[in-house]
Design a protein around this motif. Structure first.
Motif, short mmCIF file in Angstrom:
data_model
loop_
_atom_site.label_atom_id
_atom_site.label_comp_id
_atom_site.label_asym_id
_atom_site.label_seq_id
_atom_site.Cartn_x
_atom_site.Cartn_y
_atom_site.Cartn_z
N HIS A 1 1.44 -19.82 -0.05
CA HIS A 1 1.11 -19.91 -1.47
C HIS A 1 0.72 -21.34 -1.86
N THR B 1 14.63 -13.39 -3.81
CA THR B 1 13.54 -12.43 -3.64
C THR B 1 12.82 -12.76 -2.34
N ALA C 1 8.83 -13.58 -0.41
CA ALA C 1 7.43 -13.96 -0.58
C ALA C 1 6.86 -14.34 0.77
N VAL D 1 1.96 -12.15 -0.92
CA VAL D 1 2.81 -11.31 -1.75
C VAL D 1 3.99 -12.13 -2.26
N ARG D 2 4.51 -11.68 -3.39
CA ARG D 2 5.70 -12.29 -3.97
C ARG D 2 6.34 -11.29 -4.93
N VAL D 3 7.53 -10.87 -4.60
CA VAL D 3 8.26 -9.99 -5.51
C VAL D 3 8.92 -10.88 -6.56
N GLN D 4 8.60 -10.66 -7.80
CA GLN D 4 9.05 -11.57 -8.86
C GLN D 4 10.53 -11.41 -9.21
N LEU E 1 8.71 -2.13 -1.46
CA LEU E 1 8.56 -3.29 -2.33
C LEU E 1 7.40 -4.17 -1.87
N ILE E 2 7.29 -4.35 -0.57
CA ILE E 2 6.21 -5.17 -0.01
C ILE E 2 4.86 -4.51 -0.26
N LYS F 1 3.98 -2.43 -2.55
CA LYS F 1 3.62 -2.49 -3.97
C LYS F 1 2.98 -3.83 -4.31
N GLU F 2 3.55 -4.92 -3.78
CA GLU F 2 3.00 -6.24 -4.07
C GLU F 2 1.66 -6.46 -3.36
N ASN G 1 -0.45 -4.13 -2.81
CA ASN G 1 -1.38 -3.11 -3.32
C ASN G 1 -1.95 -2.28 -2.17
#
Length: 468
Positions: A20, A123, A125, A145-148, A213-214, A216-217, A219
Protein backbone atom coordinates in the motif's frame (compact mmCIF):
# COMPACT_ATOMS: atom_id res chain seq x y z
CA UNK A 1 4.54 23.29 7.27
CA UNK A 2 1.31 22.01 8.82
CA UNK A 3 0.45 20.58 5.41
CA UNK A 4 3.52 18.33 5.50
CA UNK A 5 2.41 16.78 8.79
CA UNK A 6 -1.18 16.41 7.60
CA UNK A 7 0.02 14.78 4.38
CA UNK A 8 2.23 12.39 6.36
CA UNK A 9 -0.70 11.31 8.54
CA UNK A 10 -2.77 10.70 5.41
CA UNK A 11 0.11 8.68 3.92
CA UNK A 12 0.40 6.57 7.08
CA UNK A 13 -3.33 5.88 7.18
CA UNK A 14 -3.30 4.85 3.51
CA UNK A 15 -0.30 2.53 3.94
CA UNK A 16 -0.94 -0.42 6.25
CA UNK A 17 1.55 -2.56 4.28
CA UNK A 18 4.60 -2.05 2.07
CA UNK A 19 2.40 -2.78 -0.96
CA UNK A 20 0.00 0.00 0.00
CA UNK A 21 2.89 2.39 0.74
CA UNK A 22 4.28 1.87 -2.76
CA UNK A 23 0.82 2.30 -4.25
CA UNK A 24 0.39 5.58 -2.38
CA UNK A 25 3.88 6.69 -3.47
CA UNK A 26 2.92 5.96 -7.08
CA UNK A 27 -0.16 8.12 -6.72
CA UNK A 28 1.86 11.02 -5.31
CA UNK A 29 4.52 10.74 -8.00
CA UNK A 30 2.07 10.53 -10.90
CA UNK A 31 0.22 13.58 -9.58
CA UNK A 32 3.55 15.43 -9.61
CA UNK A 33 4.30 14.57 -13.23
CA UNK A 34 6.56 11.56 -12.81
CA UNK A 35 6.36 9.00 -15.61
CA UNK A 36 6.25 5.29 -14.79
CA UNK A 37 8.88 3.02 -16.33
CA UNK A 38 9.09 -0.77 -16.45
CA UNK A 39 12.26 -2.70 -15.66
CA UNK A 40 11.15 -5.19 -18.30
CA UNK A 41 11.39 -2.59 -21.06
CA UNK A 42 14.14 -0.46 -22.61
CA UNK A 43 14.74 3.00 -21.12
CA UNK A 44 16.10 4.54 -24.30
CA UNK A 45 13.79 7.56 -24.16
CA UNK A 46 15.00 9.17 -20.93
CA UNK A 47 15.47 12.93 -21.25
CA UNK A 48 17.17 15.64 -19.18
CA UNK A 49 14.68 17.70 -17.20
CA UNK A 50 12.18 14.84 -16.97
CA UNK A 51 10.99 12.77 -13.97
CA UNK A 52 10.48 9.00 -13.76
CA UNK A 53 9.86 6.08 -11.40
CA UNK A 54 9.60 2.31 -11.39
CA UNK A 55 8.45 -0.32 -8.90
CA UNK A 56 9.81 -3.75 -8.08
CA UNK A 57 7.45 -6.38 -6.63
CA UNK A 58 5.13 -3.46 -5.88
CA UNK A 59 6.86 -3.27 -2.48
CA UNK A 60 9.91 -1.22 -3.52
CA UNK A 61 9.96 1.96 -5.60
CA UNK A 62 12.68 4.13 -7.14
CA UNK A 63 11.92 7.66 -8.36
CA UNK A 64 14.34 10.06 -10.03
CA UNK A 65 14.51 13.46 -11.69
CA UNK A 66 17.21 14.08 -14.31
CA UNK A 67 18.83 17.50 -14.23
CA UNK A 68 18.56 19.63 -17.36
CA UNK A 69 22.37 19.84 -17.48
CA UNK A 70 22.95 16.17 -16.81
CA UNK A 71 25.48 14.25 -18.89
CA UNK A 72 26.59 10.65 -18.44
CA UNK A 73 29.17 10.38 -15.68
CA UNK A 74 27.61 13.02 -13.45
CA UNK A 75 26.53 12.06 -9.96
CA UNK A 76 23.33 10.78 -8.37
CA UNK A 77 21.99 12.46 -5.24
CA UNK A 78 20.01 9.76 -3.49
CA UNK A 79 17.87 9.30 -0.40
CA UNK A 80 17.31 5.68 0.58
CA UNK A 81 14.65 4.44 3.01
CA UNK A 82 12.43 1.39 3.44
CA UNK A 83 8.75 0.56 3.17
CA UNK A 84 8.48 -2.39 5.57
CA UNK A 85 7.88 -2.51 9.32
CA UNK A 86 7.79 -5.34 11.88
CA UNK A 87 4.44 -7.12 11.78
CA UNK A 88 2.68 -10.46 11.95
CA UNK A 89 2.25 -12.08 8.53
CA UNK A 90 -0.20 -14.82 7.66
CA UNK A 91 1.31 -18.27 7.20
CA UNK A 92 0.81 -20.31 4.00
CA UNK A 93 -1.64 -22.45 5.98
CA UNK A 94 -3.52 -20.30 8.48
CA UNK A 95 -6.36 -22.55 9.56
CA UNK A 96 -6.26 -23.32 13.28
CA UNK A 97 -9.19 -24.66 15.27
CA UNK A 98 -8.72 -25.37 18.97
CA UNK A 99 -10.69 -24.98 22.18
CA UNK A 100 -13.77 -24.05 20.19
CA UNK A 101 -12.05 -21.05 18.56
CA UNK A 102 -11.28 -20.24 14.94
CA UNK A 103 -7.72 -18.88 14.90
CA UNK A 104 -5.35 -17.67 12.21
CA UNK A 105 -1.74 -18.81 11.99
CA UNK A 106 0.79 -15.98 11.69
CA UNK A 107 4.57 -15.69 11.62
CA UNK A 108 6.68 -12.90 13.08
CA UNK A 109 8.32 -10.52 10.61
CA UNK A 110 11.27 -8.52 11.88
CA UNK A 111 12.07 -7.62 15.46
CA UNK A 112 8.74 -6.38 16.73
CA UNK A 113 7.78 -5.60 20.30
CA UNK A 114 5.25 -8.40 20.10
CA UNK A 115 3.66 -7.81 23.50
CA UNK A 116 2.25 -4.55 22.11
CA UNK A 117 0.13 -6.58 19.67
CA UNK A 118 -1.95 -8.11 22.44
CA UNK A 119 -5.46 -6.77 23.06
CA UNK A 120 -5.44 -4.60 19.94
CA UNK A 121 -8.31 -4.38 17.44
CA UNK A 122 -6.69 -6.02 14.45
CA UNK A 123 -7.50 -6.51 10.80
CA UNK A 124 -5.69 -7.78 7.68
CA UNK A 125 -4.21 -6.08 4.63
CA UNK A 126 -1.84 -6.91 1.78
CA UNK A 127 -2.12 -8.26 -1.73
CA UNK A 128 -4.07 -11.09 -3.33
CA UNK A 129 -3.22 -12.93 -6.53
CA UNK A 130 -6.48 -13.29 -8.44
CA UNK A 131 -7.39 -15.35 -11.50
CA UNK A 132 -9.40 -13.32 -13.99
CA UNK A 133 -11.16 -14.49 -17.13
CA UNK A 134 -12.25 -12.16 -19.90
CA UNK A 135 -13.45 -13.21 -23.35
CA UNK A 136 -12.27 -16.73 -22.64
CA UNK A 137 -8.73 -15.61 -21.81
CA UNK A 138 -7.36 -16.29 -18.33
CA UNK A 139 -4.90 -13.88 -16.70
CA UNK A 140 -3.53 -13.40 -13.21
CA UNK A 141 -3.16 -10.09 -11.42
CA UNK A 142 -2.57 -8.87 -7.92
CA UNK A 143 -5.04 -6.72 -6.03
CA UNK A 144 -4.41 -4.74 -2.88
CA UNK A 145 -6.86 -5.47 -0.09
CA UNK A 146 -7.60 -4.07 3.33
CA UNK A 147 -10.42 -5.06 5.63
CA UNK A 148 -11.36 -1.84 7.40
CA UNK A 149 -13.21 -3.17 10.43
CA UNK A 150 -11.51 -5.05 13.31
CA UNK A 151 -11.86 -8.79 12.73
CA UNK A 152 -9.18 -10.33 14.97
CA UNK A 153 -7.64 -9.99 18.40
CA UNK A 154 -4.78 -11.60 20.34
CA UNK A 155 -6.14 -11.76 23.89
CA UNK A 156 -3.83 -11.71 26.89
CA UNK A 157 -4.08 -14.24 29.69
CA UNK A 158 -5.86 -12.92 32.78
CA UNK A 159 -3.57 -12.12 35.71
CA UNK A 160 -5.59 -14.58 37.83
CA UNK A 161 -4.26 -17.38 35.59
CA UNK A 162 -0.70 -16.04 35.47
CA UNK A 163 0.23 -15.21 39.05
CA UNK A 164 3.97 -14.83 38.34
CA UNK A 165 3.58 -12.05 35.78
CA UNK A 166 4.03 -9.31 38.40
CA UNK A 167 7.31 -10.76 39.66
CA UNK A 168 8.74 -12.36 36.53
CA UNK A 169 7.23 -10.23 33.79
CA UNK A 170 5.28 -11.19 30.68
CA UNK A 171 6.77 -14.21 28.94
CA UNK A 172 5.61 -14.80 25.38
CA UNK A 173 6.04 -17.93 23.31
CA UNK A 174 5.71 -16.56 19.78
CA UNK A 175 4.46 -19.87 18.41
CA UNK A 176 1.82 -20.58 21.04
CA UNK A 177 0.70 -17.15 22.21
CA UNK A 178 0.79 -14.91 19.11
CA UNK A 179 -2.25 -16.51 17.51
CA UNK A 180 -5.14 -14.16 16.73
CA UNK A 181 -8.75 -15.21 17.31
CA UNK A 182 -11.00 -14.82 14.26
CA UNK A 183 -14.21 -16.27 15.67
CA UNK A 184 -15.76 -19.19 17.54
CA UNK A 185 -16.71 -22.62 16.35
CA UNK A 186 -20.04 -22.56 18.17
CA UNK A 187 -21.10 -19.35 16.41
CA UNK A 188 -20.10 -20.85 13.08
CA UNK A 189 -22.19 -23.96 13.78
CA UNK A 190 -25.21 -21.92 14.89
CA UNK A 191 -25.00 -19.69 11.81
CA UNK A 192 -24.65 -22.68 9.49
CA UNK A 193 -22.45 -22.68 6.38
CA UNK A 194 -20.31 -19.59 5.97
CA UNK A 195 -20.27 -18.14 2.45
CA UNK A 196 -17.26 -19.59 0.69
CA UNK A 197 -17.77 -23.15 1.94
CA UNK A 198 -18.52 -25.63 -0.77
CA UNK A 199 -20.50 -28.81 -0.66
CA UNK A 200 -17.24 -30.64 -1.21
CA UNK A 201 -15.98 -29.64 2.21
CA UNK A 202 -14.15 -26.79 3.81
CA UNK A 203 -10.89 -25.35 2.58
CA UNK A 204 -8.07 -27.23 4.28
CA UNK A 205 -5.61 -24.33 4.36
CA UNK A 206 -7.71 -21.38 5.50
CA UNK A 207 -10.97 -20.79 7.31
CA UNK A 208 -13.71 -20.13 4.73
CA UNK A 209 -14.77 -17.16 6.83
CA UNK A 210 -11.34 -15.59 6.31
CA UNK A 211 -11.39 -16.32 2.57
CA UNK A 212 -14.81 -14.74 2.21
CA UNK A 213 -13.58 -11.54 3.87
CA UNK A 214 -10.59 -11.45 1.53
CA UNK A 215 -12.70 -12.16 -1.57
CA UNK A 216 -15.10 -9.37 -0.68
CA UNK A 217 -12.25 -6.85 -0.48
CA UNK A 218 -10.69 -8.14 -3.70
CA UNK A 219 -14.06 -8.01 -5.47
CA UNK A 220 -13.74 -11.60 -6.62
CA UNK A 221 -15.02 -15.07 -5.85
CA UNK A 222 -13.29 -17.25 -3.27
CA UNK A 223 -12.30 -19.82 -5.91
CA UNK A 224 -10.61 -17.05 -7.94
CA UNK A 225 -8.06 -16.44 -5.16
CA UNK A 226 -4.80 -18.11 -6.19
CA UNK A 227 -2.61 -16.95 -3.30
CA UNK A 228 -2.00 -13.97 -1.05
CA UNK A 229 0.54 -12.07 1.05
CA UNK A 230 -1.35 -10.63 4.00
CA UNK A 231 -0.43 -9.27 7.41
CA UNK A 232 -2.15 -8.17 10.58
CA UNK A 233 -2.68 -4.44 11.03
CA UNK A 234 -3.90 -2.21 13.83
CA UNK A 235 -7.19 -0.51 13.03
CA UNK A 236 -6.46 2.56 15.17
CA UNK A 237 -5.66 5.44 12.81
CA UNK A 238 -2.55 7.62 12.87
CA UNK A 239 -3.17 10.99 14.52
CA UNK A 240 -1.58 14.25 15.55
CA UNK A 241 -1.85 14.10 19.34
CA UNK A 242 -0.56 15.20 22.72
CA UNK A 243 -1.88 17.95 24.96
CA UNK A 244 -0.19 20.51 22.72
CA UNK A 245 -0.66 18.57 19.47
CA UNK A 246 3.10 18.17 19.22
CA UNK A 247 3.28 14.41 18.54
CA UNK A 248 2.26 11.90 15.92
CA UNK A 249 0.93 8.63 17.32
CA UNK A 250 1.03 5.91 14.69
CA UNK A 251 2.19 2.51 13.63
CA UNK A 252 4.98 2.13 11.04
CA UNK A 253 6.69 5.48 11.65
CA UNK A 254 9.79 3.34 11.24
CA UNK A 255 10.18 3.82 8.41
CA UNK A 256 7.24 5.34 6.54
CA UNK A 257 7.97 8.72 8.13
CA UNK A 258 11.35 8.90 6.40
CA UNK A 259 9.93 7.36 3.22
CA UNK A 260 7.27 10.04 2.99
CA UNK A 261 9.61 12.94 3.82
CA UNK A 262 12.02 11.70 1.16
CA UNK A 263 9.28 11.50 -1.47
CA UNK A 264 7.89 14.88 -0.46
CA UNK A 265 11.34 16.46 -0.72
CA UNK A 266 11.90 15.03 -4.20
CA UNK A 267 8.46 16.08 -5.42
CA UNK A 268 8.71 19.63 -4.06
CA UNK A 269 12.32 20.14 -5.18
CA UNK A 270 11.24 19.37 -8.76
CA UNK A 271 7.77 20.93 -8.73
CA UNK A 272 8.25 23.96 -11.00
CA UNK A 273 9.04 24.13 -14.70
CA UNK A 274 12.52 25.45 -13.95
CA UNK A 275 13.41 23.38 -10.85
CA UNK A 276 15.93 21.27 -12.78
CA UNK A 277 17.31 23.96 -15.08
CA UNK A 278 20.62 24.28 -13.21
CA UNK A 279 20.87 20.69 -11.99
CA UNK A 280 23.71 18.65 -13.50
CA UNK A 281 23.03 15.49 -11.48
CA UNK A 282 20.14 13.10 -10.93
CA UNK A 283 17.94 13.42 -7.83
CA UNK A 284 16.69 10.05 -6.64
CA UNK A 285 14.64 8.40 -3.90
CA UNK A 286 14.91 4.62 -3.43
CA UNK A 287 12.46 2.96 -1.05
CA UNK A 288 13.32 -0.69 -0.43
CA UNK A 289 11.47 -3.61 1.10
CA UNK A 290 12.74 -6.15 3.67
CA UNK A 291 15.09 -3.86 5.64
CA UNK A 292 13.66 -5.23 8.86
CA UNK A 293 14.88 -8.74 8.00
CA UNK A 294 18.30 -7.96 6.52
CA UNK A 295 17.52 -6.56 3.02
CA UNK A 296 18.50 -9.79 1.25
CA UNK A 297 15.76 -10.05 -1.36
CA UNK A 298 15.15 -9.03 -4.97
CA UNK A 299 13.47 -5.84 -3.72
CA UNK A 300 15.71 -5.20 -0.73
CA UNK A 301 18.69 -2.88 -0.46
CA UNK A 302 20.95 -5.93 -0.78
CA UNK A 303 19.69 -6.45 -4.34
CA UNK A 304 21.11 -4.63 -7.39
CA UNK A 305 17.88 -2.58 -7.75
CA UNK A 306 19.48 0.81 -7.12
CA UNK A 307 22.69 -0.01 -8.98
CA UNK A 308 20.60 -1.27 -11.90
CA UNK A 309 18.85 2.10 -12.02
CA UNK A 310 22.16 4.00 -11.93
CA UNK A 311 23.54 1.77 -14.69
CA UNK A 312 20.54 2.13 -16.96
CA UNK A 313 20.26 5.89 -16.54
CA UNK A 314 23.96 6.39 -17.23
CA UNK A 315 23.75 4.04 -20.21
CA UNK A 316 20.88 5.99 -21.76
CA UNK A 317 23.14 9.02 -22.12
CA UNK A 318 26.34 7.16 -23.00
CA UNK A 319 26.97 4.82 -25.91
CA UNK A 320 30.76 4.66 -26.04
CA UNK A 321 32.55 4.91 -22.67
CA UNK A 322 31.83 1.93 -20.43
CA UNK A 323 33.70 3.47 -17.48
CA UNK A 324 31.37 6.41 -16.93
CA UNK A 325 29.27 4.52 -14.35
CA UNK A 326 32.27 4.12 -12.05
CA UNK A 327 32.94 7.84 -12.40
CA UNK A 328 29.31 8.64 -11.66
CA UNK A 329 29.29 6.54 -8.49
CA UNK A 330 32.30 8.41 -7.11
CA UNK A 331 30.47 11.67 -7.73
CA UNK A 332 27.32 10.41 -6.03
CA UNK A 333 26.00 10.63 -2.47
CA UNK A 334 23.48 8.60 -0.47
CA UNK A 335 21.44 9.77 2.50
CA UNK A 336 20.34 6.60 4.30
CA UNK A 337 17.20 7.82 6.07
CA UNK A 338 15.90 5.58 8.87
CA UNK A 339 14.26 6.63 12.12
CA UNK A 340 16.51 7.21 15.14
CA UNK A 341 16.21 6.51 18.88
CA UNK A 342 15.13 9.57 20.86
CA UNK A 343 16.10 9.90 24.51
CA UNK A 344 13.46 8.15 26.65
CA UNK A 345 12.68 10.02 29.90
CA UNK A 346 12.07 6.79 31.79
CA UNK A 347 15.17 4.98 30.50
CA UNK A 348 17.75 7.74 30.21
CA UNK A 349 20.58 5.35 31.11
CA UNK A 350 20.12 3.65 27.73
CA UNK A 351 21.72 6.61 25.94
CA UNK A 352 25.37 7.67 25.99
CA UNK A 353 25.50 10.91 27.99
CA UNK A 354 26.95 13.06 25.18
CA UNK A 355 24.68 11.68 22.49
CA UNK A 356 21.05 12.00 23.53
CA UNK A 357 18.82 12.91 20.54
CA UNK A 358 15.63 14.60 21.62
CA UNK A 359 12.20 15.04 20.08
CA UNK A 360 11.91 18.43 18.33
CA UNK A 361 15.71 18.43 17.97
CA UNK A 362 15.90 17.83 14.23
CA UNK A 363 17.40 15.02 12.19
CA UNK A 364 19.95 12.76 13.86
CA UNK A 365 23.29 11.88 12.25
CA UNK A 366 24.16 8.31 13.25
CA UNK A 367 27.78 7.31 13.89
CA UNK A 368 29.40 3.94 14.57
CA UNK A 369 33.14 3.24 14.43
CA UNK A 370 32.43 -0.42 13.58
CA UNK A 371 30.50 0.59 10.45
CA UNK A 372 27.05 -0.40 11.63
CA UNK A 373 26.29 3.05 10.23
CA UNK A 374 28.08 4.27 7.09
CA UNK A 375 28.64 7.89 8.22
CA UNK A 376 32.15 9.35 8.15
CA UNK A 377 33.50 12.85 8.83
CA UNK A 378 33.11 14.01 5.23
CA UNK A 379 29.55 12.76 4.75
CA UNK A 380 28.48 14.05 8.17
CA UNK A 381 29.97 17.47 7.38
CA UNK A 382 28.09 17.75 4.09
CA UNK A 383 24.76 16.91 5.70
CA UNK A 384 25.42 19.15 8.70
CA UNK A 385 26.49 22.05 6.47
CA UNK A 386 23.14 21.94 4.67
CA UNK A 387 21.40 22.21 8.05
CA UNK A 388 23.49 25.18 9.11
CA UNK A 389 22.80 27.02 5.87
CA UNK A 390 19.08 26.83 6.64
CA UNK A 391 19.28 27.23 10.44
CA UNK A 392 17.89 23.73 10.90
CA UNK A 393 18.67 21.83 14.11
CA UNK A 394 20.84 18.73 13.83
CA UNK A 395 21.78 16.04 16.37
CA UNK A 396 24.29 13.19 16.73
CA UNK A 397 23.87 9.63 17.98
CA UNK A 398 26.40 7.03 19.07
CA UNK A 399 25.30 3.86 20.85
CA UNK A 400 26.78 3.08 24.27
CA UNK A 401 29.92 0.92 24.23
CA UNK A 402 28.19 -1.69 26.38
CA UNK A 403 25.24 -2.07 24.01
CA UNK A 404 24.87 -3.65 20.58
CA UNK A 405 24.26 -1.25 17.71
CA UNK A 406 21.51 -1.63 15.14
CA UNK A 407 22.10 -1.02 11.46
CA UNK A 408 20.43 0.29 8.32
CA UNK A 409 20.55 0.02 4.55
CA UNK A 410 23.43 2.53 4.65
CA UNK A 411 26.34 0.09 5.11
CA UNK A 412 24.75 -2.37 2.67
CA UNK A 413 24.61 0.18 -0.15
CA UNK A 414 27.88 1.90 0.77
CA UNK A 415 29.80 -1.39 0.56
CA UNK A 416 27.81 -2.89 -2.30
CA UNK A 417 27.81 0.13 -4.60
CA UNK A 418 30.82 2.10 -3.30
CA UNK A 419 28.82 5.28 -2.77
CA UNK A 420 29.52 7.93 -0.11
CA UNK A 421 26.87 7.60 2.57
CA UNK A 422 25.54 9.36 5.65
CA UNK A 423 23.13 7.60 8.00
CA UNK A 424 20.43 9.85 9.45
CA UNK A 425 16.90 9.72 10.83
CA UNK A 426 14.20 11.59 12.71
CA UNK A 427 14.07 10.81 16.45
CA UNK A 428 11.21 8.69 17.75
CA UNK A 429 10.04 6.71 20.77
CA UNK A 430 8.52 3.21 20.94
CA UNK A 431 10.37 1.98 17.85
CA UNK A 432 9.00 -1.38 16.64
CA UNK A 433 5.89 -1.12 18.81
CA UNK A 434 2.50 -1.48 17.16
CA UNK A 435 2.06 2.22 18.11
CA UNK A 436 5.08 4.53 17.85
CA UNK A 437 5.47 8.26 18.37
CA UNK A 438 7.52 11.13 16.96
CA UNK A 439 7.38 14.93 17.05
CA UNK A 440 5.56 17.14 14.58
CA UNK A 441 8.50 19.55 14.43
CA UNK A 442 10.89 16.79 13.38
CA UNK A 443 8.68 15.89 10.42
CA UNK A 444 8.91 19.48 9.23
CA UNK A 445 12.66 19.63 9.87
CA UNK A 446 13.15 16.36 7.99
CA UNK A 447 11.27 17.55 4.94
CA UNK A 448 13.06 20.92 4.86
CA UNK A 449 16.48 19.33 5.35
CA UNK A 450 16.02 16.68 2.66
CA UNK A 451 14.58 19.18 0.19
CA UNK A 452 17.56 21.47 0.75
CA UNK A 453 19.87 18.48 0.18
CA UNK A 454 18.37 17.89 -3.25
CA UNK A 455 18.54 21.56 -4.19
CA UNK A 456 22.03 22.36 -2.90
CA UNK A 457 24.15 19.22 -2.93
CA UNK A 458 25.67 19.75 -6.39
CA UNK A 459 26.99 23.21 -5.51
CA UNK A 460 28.23 22.15 -2.06
CA UNK A 461 29.93 18.97 -3.23
CA UNK A 462 32.02 20.90 -5.78
CA UNK A 463 33.68 22.66 -2.82
CA UNK A 464 34.60 19.48 -0.92
CA UNK A 465 38.06 18.17 -1.82
CA UNK A 466 39.14 14.78 -0.46
CA UNK A 467 40.73 12.35 -2.93
CA UNK A 468 42.78 14.95 -4.79
Amino acid sequence: MAAVVSDLVDFLNASPTAFHAVDEAKRLLKAAGFEQLSEREEWSGLQPGRKYFFTRNHSAIVAFAIGAKYVAGNGFHIIGAHTDSPCLKLKPVTKITKGGYLEVGVQTYGGGLWYTWFDRDLTIAGRVLVREKKDGVVSYGHKLVRVQEPIMRIPTLAIHLDRTISSEGLKINNQNHLVPVLGTLIKKLVEGNVPGESSGGENTKHHPLLLQLIAKEANCEVDEICDFELQLCDTQPSVVAGAMKEFIFSGRLDNLCMSFCSLKALVESTSTDHSLDHESGVRMVALFDHEEVGSDSAQGAGSPAMLDALTRITGCFNHSNSKLLEKAIQRSFLVSADMAHALHPNYMEKHEENHQPKLHGGLVIKHNANQRYATNAVTAFIFREIAERHQLPIQDFVVRNDMACGSTIGPILASGVGIRTVDIGAPQLSMHSIREMCAVDDVNYSYEHLKAYFEEFTELDNKVKVDC
